[in-house]
Design an enzyme around this catalytic site. Structure first.
Site, PDB file in Angstrom:
ATOM      1  N   HIS A 192     -12.822   2.960  -0.037  1.00 47.15           N
ATOM      2  CA  HIS A 192     -12.858   1.906   1.005  1.00 47.15           C
ATOM      3  C   HIS A 192     -13.554   0.637   0.496  1.00 47.15           C
ATOM      4  O   HIS A 192     -14.033  -0.169   1.304  1.00 47.15           O
ATOM      5  CB  HIS A 192     -13.635   2.367   2.269  1.00 47.15           C
ATOM      6  N   ARG A 238     -11.585  15.762   7.437  1.00 42.96           N
ATOM      7  CA  ARG A 238     -12.344  16.159   6.245  1.00 42.96           C
ATOM      8  C   ARG A 238     -13.757  16.577   6.638  1.00 42.96           C
ATOM      9  O   ARG A 238     -14.348  15.977   7.540  1.00 42.96           O
ATOM     10  CB  ARG A 238     -12.430  15.000   5.249  1.00 42.96           C
ATOM     11  N   ARG A 289      -2.558  -2.104  -3.449  1.00 42.76           N
ATOM     12  CA  ARG A 289      -3.766  -1.306  -3.274  1.00 42.76           C
ATOM     13  C   ARG A 289      -3.636  -0.102  -4.206  1.00 42.76           C
ATOM     14  O   ARG A 289      -2.662   0.647  -4.131  1.00 42.76           O
ATOM     15  CB  ARG A 289      -3.859  -0.818  -1.833  1.00 42.76           C
ATOM     16  N   LYS A 324       3.376   0.757   3.068  1.00 43.52           N
ATOM     17  CA  LYS A 324       3.010  -0.272   4.043  1.00 43.52           C
ATOM     18  C   LYS A 324       3.072  -1.610   3.335  1.00 43.52           C
ATOM     19  O   LYS A 324       2.688  -1.696   2.174  1.00 43.52           O
ATOM     20  CB  LYS A 324       1.576  -0.070   4.525  1.00 43.52           C
ATOM     21  N   GLY A 374     -14.685   2.275  14.481  1.00 44.34           N
ATOM     22  CA  GLY A 374     -15.738   1.257  14.463  1.00 44.34           C
ATOM     23  C   GLY A 374     -15.386   0.034  15.293  1.00 44.34           C
ATOM     24  O   GLY A 374     -16.238  -0.555  15.959  1.00 44.34           O
ATOM     25  N   ASN A 417       0.882  -1.173   0.000  1.00 48.79           N
ATOM     26  CA  ASN A 417       0.000   0.000   0.000  1.00 48.79           C
ATOM     27  C   ASN A 417       0.916   1.219   0.000  1.00 48.79           C
ATOM     28  O   ASN A 417       1.506   1.567   1.007  1.00 48.79           O
ATOM     29  CB  ASN A 417      -0.888  -0.035   1.247  1.00 48.79           C
ATOM     30  N   GLY A 429     -10.423   8.308   7.866  1.00 46.99           N
ATOM     31  CA  GLY A 429     -11.403   8.539   6.818  1.00 46.99           C
ATOM     32  C   GLY A 429     -12.569   7.607   7.097  1.00 46.99           C
ATOM     33  O   GLY A 429     -12.355   6.488   7.575  1.00 46.99           O
ATOM     34  N   GLU A 470      -8.100  -5.437   4.759  1.00 41.83           N
ATOM     35  CA  GLU A 470      -7.979  -5.135   3.336  1.00 41.83           C
ATOM     36  C   GLU A 470      -6.821  -5.904   2.698  1.00 41.83           C
ATOM     37  O   GLU A 470      -6.907  -6.329   1.547  1.00 41.83           O
ATOM     38  CB  GLU A 470      -7.780  -3.616   3.156  1.00 41.83           C
TER      39      GLU A 470
HETATM   40  P1  ADP Z   1      -7.082   5.002   8.781  1.00 42.64           P
HETATM   41  O1  ADP Z   1      -8.326   5.584   8.193  1.00 42.64           O
HETATM   42  O2  ADP Z   1      -5.936   5.946   8.823  1.00 42.64           O
HETATM   43  O3  ADP Z   1      -6.748   3.608   8.306  1.00 42.64           O
HETATM   44  P2  ADP Z   1      -7.840   3.711  11.265  1.00 42.64           P
HETATM   45  O4  ADP Z   1      -8.905   2.842  10.710  1.00 42.64           O
HETATM   46  O5  ADP Z   1      -6.611   3.073  11.812  1.00 42.64           O
HETATM   47  O6  ADP Z   1      -7.450   4.882  10.304  1.00 42.64           O
HETATM   48  O7  ADP Z   1      -8.510   4.587  12.423  1.00 42.64           O
HETATM   49  C1  ADP Z   1      -7.760   5.522  13.127  1.00 42.64           C
HETATM   50  C2  ADP Z   1      -8.654   6.200  14.151  1.00 42.64           C
HETATM   51  O8  ADP Z   1      -9.248   5.227  15.007  1.00 42.64           O
HETATM   52  C3  ADP Z   1      -7.877   7.099  15.097  1.00 42.64           C
HETATM   53  O9  ADP Z   1      -7.785   8.405  14.614  1.00 42.64           O
HETATM   54  C4  ADP Z   1      -8.727   7.083  16.330  1.00 42.64           C
HETATM   55  O10 ADP Z   1      -9.608   8.170  16.281  1.00 42.64           O
HETATM   56  C5  ADP Z   1      -9.544   5.834  16.250  1.00 42.64           C
HETATM   57  N1  ADP Z   1      -9.276   4.897  17.336  1.00 42.64           N
HETATM   58  C6  ADP Z   1      -8.342   3.941  17.397  1.00 42.64           C
HETATM   59  N2  ADP Z   1      -8.399   3.289  18.586  1.00 42.64           N
HETATM   60  C7  ADP Z   1      -9.410   3.858  19.279  1.00 42.64           C
HETATM   61  C8  ADP Z   1      -9.976   3.643  20.571  1.00 42.64           C
HETATM   62  N3  ADP Z   1      -9.536   2.692  21.387  1.00 42.64           N
HETATM   63  N4  ADP Z   1     -11.004   4.427  20.934  1.00 42.64           N
HETATM   64  C9  ADP Z   1     -11.473   5.383  20.134  1.00 42.64           C
HETATM   65  N5  ADP Z   1     -10.977   5.642  18.909  1.00 42.64           N
HETATM   66  C10 ADP Z   1      -9.968   4.883  18.476  1.00 42.64           C
END
Ligand code: ADP
Length: 398
Positions: A180, A241, A91, A14, A333, A7, A212, A384
């Site tokens: 995504h 964003r 990717r 990555k 999530g 990626n 995102g 992914e």
């Molecule tokens: P990307 O879109 O860069 O792949 P990720 O899916 O890794 O990002 O999500 C990153 C975000 O997930 C972080 O900015 C943070 O807000 C959130 N996050 C990660 N761990 C936690 C947690 N334990 N509680 C709340 N938010 C979290």
């Protein structure tokens, strides 16, 4: 077959090496600051030590060479030599309307990815650089492109068209593409397995919430709508964003700040979202902490996010005339129980009820709905890289 998944960003790369006989991860890592100075973190999964040091990475070619060196080294390696790596899966962010599925890369495909550069000026050039670097270092090892946009190519016109003069679609390709896609595809397939039903019979709503964020309506296994649009700025408010806003704001801000369109657009991409509203952070962990300490703007940013997610879920339930399952994935999530609970508060009307006890627990793939919830609610960590490796294996074996 062992497959290297790449990626590539403009200054980062990555990677994961997977053994596809068992679908196990052999090693993963990250090259950063490529073209600036260079840093490599390499994490073998076989008990050998982690390599985490600054090393010179003037271009992506040196980065790929460094990755292969570590993958095959006596001290940090997981394979004896490069010949064990059967293929590389990349990717690629934008496949335009050309690619509705993954493809084996040849000169024609490279030209088509290059043709999509105007649609993704930051991402596609980096992806092309990564593919060329692999070719330079690995020779004729087959390479496959897996597109973020491909899964959404099944959207009907009513979902992907913008109500603007039609020529902008025909002449300049302005339409909703969505992103995504690899993540939405993975979690929806996994949800069908968890529900024990063929995906063709299911209406699912997948919420990818990370830095995102995007939501996807998946009817019978096909994306029928998604919240990101022509670019990834659209839809939900995200880490930085803005998500959907009234387009007139752009001109109004230019007129009243003296800044040009590029500057404001950059602010809408990098200084907006929950960061812009809160003034605190783009990271949901920082926002929860600030909100708990009484910061009203952090609390407002979190409220706005949950509200936007819930509204989109409601819209997609209407779009599909029903919903069987809602999926939460990606950083927020998968990890942020409070945000999932806040979203759940809006969904009772549709028979989707979050179970507070299950929601608070951590873990892998899991259900978080109450036993009387007519809509199943799932947390599914996205993968992914595994989708990219599976597609790569399938295409190479063909
Ligand atoms: P990307 O879109 O860069 O792949 P990720 O899916 O890794 O990002 O999500 C990153 C975000 O997930 C972080 O900015 C943070 O807000 C959130 N996050 C990660 N761990 C936690 C947690 N334990 N509680 C709340 N938010 C979290």
């Amino acid at each position: 077959m062992k497959i290297l998944v790449i990626n590539c960003g403009s200054s980062s790369l990555k990677y994961q090496l997977l053994d596809m006989e068992t679908e196990t991860l052999l090693a993963k890592g990250l090259c950063e600051r490529i073209g600036i100075d260079g840093h490599l973190k390499h994490q073998p999964q076989n008990g050998k030590p982690v390599f985490d040091e600054d090393i010179a990475l003037p271009t992506h070619t040196e980065a790929i060479a460094a990755v292969l060196d570590k993958l095959t080294s006596a001290e940090y390696g997981v394979v004896a030599d490069m010949s064990e790596i059967g293929a590389v899966g990349h990717r690629v962010v934008h496949g335009g309307e050309k690619f509705a599925s993954s493809v084996l890369i040849d000169d024609e495909v490279m030209a088509a990815i290059a043709e999509c550069i105007p649609l993704a000026p930051l991402h596609n050039p980096a992806n092309i650089t990564g593919i060329e670097a692999c070719k330079a270092v690995m020779g004729n090892v087959p390479q496959v492109a897996v597109f973020d946009t491909a899964f959404h190519q099944t959207m009907p016109g009513k979902a992907y068209m913008y109500a603007i003069p039609y020529e902008y679609y025909t002449d300049l390709k302005v339409r909703r593409y969505g992103f995504h896609g690899t993540s939405h595809r993975y979690v929806s397939a996994r949800a069908a397995e968890m529900l024990g039903k063929p995906i063709e019979e299911l209406k699912l709503i997948s919420c990818h919430m990370g830095n995102g964020s995007s939501i996807c309506a998946i009817d019978g296994g096909k994306s029928v709508d998604t919240s990101m649009g022509f670019t990834p700025i659209a839809g939900l408010p995200m880490g930085t964003r803005c998500g959907d806003i009234d387009v007139s704001i752009l001109d109004y801000l230019c007129q009243n700040t003296g800044k040009d369109v590029k500057t404001i657009t950059n602010e809408l991409n990098k200084k907006s979202g929950v960061l812009g509203v809160s003034g605190v952070s783009s990271d949901f962990r920082d926002l929860s902490k600030a909100a708990e300490e009484g910061n009203d703007r952090a609390a407002l940013a979190l409220d706005m996010f949950a509200y936007a997610v819930a509204k989109t879920i409601g819209a997609y339930a209407a779009a599909m005339n029903g919903v069987d399952g809602i999926i939460f994935t990606a950083g927020v999530g998968e990890n942020d129980a409070a945000t999932r609970a806040a979203i759940g508060k809006y969904l009772g009307w549709m028979g989707a009820k979050v179970c507070p006890g299950c929601n608070a627990k951590r873990g892998g793939d899991r259900f978080i709905n109450t036993s009387d919830s007519t809509v199943k609610i799932m947390v599914i960590p996205t993968n992914e890289e595994l989708v990219i490796a599976r597609d790569t294996k399938e295409l190479v074996e063909k």
